[in-house]
Design a protein around this motif. Structure first.
Motif, short mmCIF file in Angstrom:
data_model
loop_
_atom_site.label_atom_id
_atom_site.label_comp_id
_atom_site.label_asym_id
_atom_site.label_seq_id
_atom_site.Cartn_x
_atom_site.Cartn_y
_atom_site.Cartn_z
N SER A 394 45.01 40.77 21.50
CA SER A 394 43.75 40.68 20.74
C SER A 394 42.68 41.55 21.38
CB SER A 394 43.27 39.22 20.68
OG SER A 394 44.13 38.42 19.90
N GLU A 395 42.62 41.53 22.70
CA GLU A 395 41.59 42.29 23.40
C GLU A 395 41.68 43.78 23.08
OE1 GLU A 395 40.09 42.27 27.93
OE2 GLU A 395 41.98 43.35 27.63
N TYR A 396 42.88 44.36 23.20
CA TYR A 396 42.92 45.81 22.99
C TYR A 396 42.87 46.19 21.51
CZ TYR A 396 48.11 45.74 22.32
OH TYR A 396 49.39 45.51 21.88
N LEU A 397 43.33 45.31 20.63
CA LEU A 397 43.20 45.60 19.19
C LEU A 397 41.74 45.57 18.76
CD1 LEU A 397 46.20 43.58 17.68
CD2 LEU A 397 45.98 46.07 17.82
N ILE A 398 40.99 44.57 19.20
CA ILE A 398 39.57 44.47 18.84
C ILE A 398 38.78 45.64 19.44
CG2 ILE A 398 37.46 43.09 19.12
CD1 ILE A 398 39.33 40.61 19.17
N GLU A 409 29.73 48.98 23.56
CA GLU A 409 29.60 47.84 24.47
C GLU A 409 29.70 46.52 23.69
OE1 GLU A 409 26.80 47.56 28.06
OE2 GLU A 409 25.74 46.41 26.52
N ASP A 410 29.09 46.47 22.51
CA ASP A 410 29.19 45.26 21.69
C ASP A 410 30.65 44.92 21.38
OD1 ASP A 410 26.42 45.11 21.56
OD2 ASP A 410 26.28 46.07 19.60
N ILE A 411 31.42 45.95 21.01
CA ILE A 411 32.83 45.75 20.68
C ILE A 411 33.60 45.25 21.90
CG2 ILE A 411 34.96 46.88 19.92
CD1 ILE A 411 33.02 46.68 17.68
N LYS A 412 33.29 45.80 23.07
CA LYS A 412 33.94 45.35 24.31
C LYS A 412 33.65 43.87 24.56
CE LYS A 412 33.95 49.66 27.03
NZ LYS A 412 33.43 50.28 28.28
N ILE A 413 32.39 43.47 24.34
CA ILE A 413 32.00 42.07 24.55
C ILE A 413 32.82 41.15 23.64
CG2 ILE A 413 30.12 40.40 24.23
CD1 ILE A 413 28.19 42.68 25.10
N ILE A 414 32.91 41.51 22.38
CA ILE A 414 33.67 40.70 21.41
C ILE A 414 35.14 40.64 21.80
CG2 ILE A 414 34.41 40.58 19.00
CD1 ILE A 414 31.67 42.04 18.38
N ALA A 415 35.69 41.79 22.21
CA ALA A 415 37.10 41.85 22.61
C ALA A 415 37.36 40.93 23.81
CB ALA A 415 37.49 43.29 22.93
N CYS A 416 36.45 40.94 24.77
CA CYS A 416 36.62 40.11 25.97
C CYS A 416 36.50 38.62 25.63
CB CYS A 416 35.60 40.49 27.03
SG CYS A 416 35.94 42.06 27.86
N HIS A 425 40.65 32.58 32.97
CA HIS A 425 39.21 32.81 32.83
C HIS A 425 38.93 34.29 33.09
CE1 HIS A 425 38.19 28.36 34.02
NE2 HIS A 425 39.02 28.44 33.01
N PRO A 426 37.72 34.76 32.74
CA PRO A 426 37.34 36.15 33.05
C PRO A 426 37.46 36.44 34.55
CG PRO A 426 35.77 35.17 31.53
CD PRO A 426 36.67 34.07 31.98
N LEU A 427 38.09 37.57 34.87
CA LEU A 427 38.29 37.97 36.27
C LEU A 427 37.88 39.43 36.46
CD1 LEU A 427 41.84 36.42 36.88
CD2 LEU A 427 39.65 35.52 37.70
N LYS A 428 37.38 39.74 37.64
CA LYS A 428 36.96 41.10 37.94
C LYS A 428 38.13 42.09 37.93
CE LYS A 428 32.50 40.43 38.96
NZ LYS A 428 31.39 41.13 38.28
N THR A 429 39.33 41.57 38.03
CA THR A 429 40.50 42.46 38.02
C THR A 429 40.87 42.91 36.60
OG1 THR A 429 41.92 40.49 37.99
CG2 THR A 429 41.50 41.52 40.13
N HIS A 430 40.26 42.28 35.58
CA HIS A 430 40.53 42.65 34.19
C HIS A 430 39.68 43.87 33.83
CE1 HIS A 430 41.67 38.15 33.47
NE2 HIS A 430 42.62 38.83 34.10
N LEU A 432 38.72 45.75 31.12
CA LEU A 432 37.67 45.81 30.10
C LEU A 432 36.48 44.95 30.51
CD1 LEU A 432 37.37 47.28 27.36
CD2 LEU A 432 37.89 45.10 26.26
N TYR A 433 36.76 43.77 31.01
CA TYR A 433 35.69 42.88 31.48
C TYR A 433 34.93 43.53 32.62
CZ TYR A 433 33.55 38.75 33.67
OH TYR A 433 32.68 37.86 34.24
N ARG A 434 35.64 44.14 33.55
CA ARG A 434 35.02 44.78 34.71
C ARG A 434 34.14 45.96 34.30
NH1 ARG A 434 39.30 46.59 38.87
NH2 ARG A 434 39.42 48.45 37.55
N SER A 435 34.44 46.60 33.16
CA SER A 435 33.66 47.77 32.73
C SER A 435 32.30 47.39 32.18
CB SER A 435 34.45 48.54 31.66
OG SER A 435 34.48 47.82 30.43
N LEU A 436 32.07 46.10 31.92
CA LEU A 436 30.78 45.65 31.39
C LEU A 436 29.77 45.46 32.51
CD1 LEU A 436 32.03 42.92 28.88
CD2 LEU A 436 31.02 45.12 28.27
#
Length: 517
Positions: A394-398, A409-416, A425-430, A432-436
């Protein structure tokens, strides 16, 4: 409509092969163009052949923009919008170009996606045609032709289903045909096949039960020359009606002539004559997408659409606002891929209740609800790829979606947010999440915590929750008071597994109080 009589503003359009300035003023009801400037610049040539905007082209852009700034200053205009489309959007060094322009001129460029372009065009069409054409009563394909792309939107009774950009801008097609080998007729035939193949992409993605009533093409460069090629076209001041036989005739006439012949015989500028044949082929191919007798061509520009929106401050009915249009698009995506719409609707409803009840507690802003709702709509899109680890899919498709009026950036937020509706849970090693930026990472944590709970409360996909209320007590406990249908054993277990992130983010102990309906 706001009272904007006497107001002036300017739009600078950084296009594929030109920079344009449009200055207009409003009488409160309509706009009047008072100054147009246009300068040729090879941004498209740079990008389409090298993928980069050269330093020389950047210097030319800076010089032109400084001239435009002076002209705007002469008119005392401070309300300025600077947009860029296909060529800048596709440049590898887009960010460097934008930063350089800002440092040298103080002008901040907004790079529009295909969806952004269509958003402005759709609103402009509704305003322009509301007394001539029932735009919200029909299923429409609306396209805007730029030098680098054909930006397309499919609307069902006023609601957008999808937007996309096709590489069918005349300059892009000129680049394509210049790489072909063969006779003049062979190259034209190959060009026609290429265009038909691109148009077929739209056809393959249309819902089988959707009938397109009409096609509207926005075109400021070619429409005025069509009557000189065929006298059969029905031409109103700015709204031309072209039949399929007329479109076929235009293609046949132009395909038999060189660009020089076209320019001489039909008194068309040589630059336009070089690309009008590919334009005619695109126009003709659009007929394959609808059974309509005509294509309507509106002679207008993106700049005019944007400037009308600024000066007239017109509003499309709230029914067709940004949120509803985006939710229409995401619903279409879910329908197209046969996802569980009842579950998606339930999770969205629960998410909205949780957001309202926890907004102040979590320090959320009202506009951020849109991120949560879109993530709720799209959280299961990864099922398209596989049921296993579908949250990652879902993350990479969104993240690859084109949703209008939303930034990268909005799209990245929604994907995450969608990714974290289950599992880790959200991790710094992920990645797309780390790029925000850090403040957006916190937002992802807050909204994904809500989505995890909403998804857990419909763990069986049977919509057992009939009512949800949030109750706070004095011991820092949040009670989710539920009225439910049927056994809630599965959902309770899923809730207990998913509530940790919300408790960590909110500082509250979260529990359920379950009552049968």
């Amino acid at each position: 409509m706001a009272e904007n009589k006497g107001k002036r503003c300017g739009v600078i359009d950084i296009g594929t092969n030109s920079l344009k300035l449009l200055i207009a003023e409003s009488d409160g009801k309509e706009t009047k163009n008072i100054e147009r400037l246009k300068n040729v610049i090879p941004i498209g040539k740079d990008v389409f052949f090298t993928e980069r905007i050269s330093q020389e082209t950047t210097k030319i852009a800076i010089a032109i923009l400084e001239k435009y700034k002076n002209k705007l200053s002469e008119y005392g205009i401070e309300d300025i919008k600077i947009i860029a489309t296909t060529a800048v959007r596709e440049a590898i060094n887009k960010d460097v170009f934008i930063d350089t322009i800002y440092r040298k001129t103080g002008l901040k460029i907004e790079v529009l996606t295909a969806g952004d372009v269509v958003y402005y065009i759709d609103a402009f069409l509704y305003h322009t045609l509301k007394d001539k054409y029932p735009i919200h009563d029909k299923n429409l394909l609306i396209a805007e032709l730029g030098s680098g792309s054909l930006d397309v939107s499919i609307l069902e009774k006023g609601y957008t289903l999808m937007t996309l950009g096709l590489p069918l801008g005349p300059l892009k097609l000129k680049q394509f045909s210049s790489a072909l080998e063969g006779s003049y007729n062979e190259i034209n035939y190959a060009l026609e096949e290429y265009i038909e193949n691109e148009i077929s992409y739209i056809r393959r993605n249309l819902p089988s039960d959707l009938k397109i009533d009409d096609i509207i093409l926005i075109d400021e460069n070619y429409a005025s020359y069509l009557n000189s090629i065929t006298a059969k076209a029905s031409l109103e001041p700015d709204f031309m009606r072209i039949s399929k036989p007329d479109a076929s005739e235009i293609v046949n006439v132009l395909s038999e002539r060189t660009a020089r012949d076209i320019s001489t015989e039909f008194k068309i500028p040589s630059e336009t004559a070089e690309t009008i044949t590919s334009y005619a082929m695109t126009l003709n191919s659009l007929f394959s997408l609808a059974n309509s007798e005509y294509i309507y061509v509106l002679k207008a520009s993106l700049s005019e659409a944007i400037i009308a929106g600024i000066l007239l401050d017109y509003e499309v009915s709230p029914k067709y606002n940004k949120t509803n249009q985006l939710l229409s698009m995401t619903t279409f995506i879910c329908k197209k891929h046969n996802l569980d719409l009842k579950h998606i609707k339930q999770v969205s409803w629960l998410s909205e209740i949780l957001f309202a009840g926890l907004r102040e507690q979590l320090g959320l802003k009202k506009p951020e609800l849109l991120f949560l709702l879109l993530a709720a709509q799209l959280h299961d899109t990864g099922m398209i790829v596989s049921n296993r680890a579908h949250h990652k899919h879902s993350e990479y498709l969104i993240s690859s979606l084109n949703l209008f009026r939303l930034s990268e950036e909005d799209i990245k937020i929604i994907a995450c947010i969608a990714r974290y509706h289950r599992k880790a849970h959200p991790l710094k090693t992920h990645l797309l999440y780390r790029s925000l930026p850090s403040e957006k990472q916190i937002l992802v944590q807050k909204l994904s915590a809500l989505l995890r709970i909403a998804n857990a409360l419909d763990g069986s996909h049977k919509q057992k929750v009939a009512k949800l209320e949030l109750v706070y007590n004095k011991t820092q406990e949040l009670i989710l008071a539920l009225e439910v249908k049927d056994s809630f054993t599965l959902e309770r277990a899923d809730f207990l597994d998913k509530k940790e992130l919300l408790e960590e983010i909110s500082g509250l102990l979260v529990s359920l109080k379950i009552k049968g309906v």
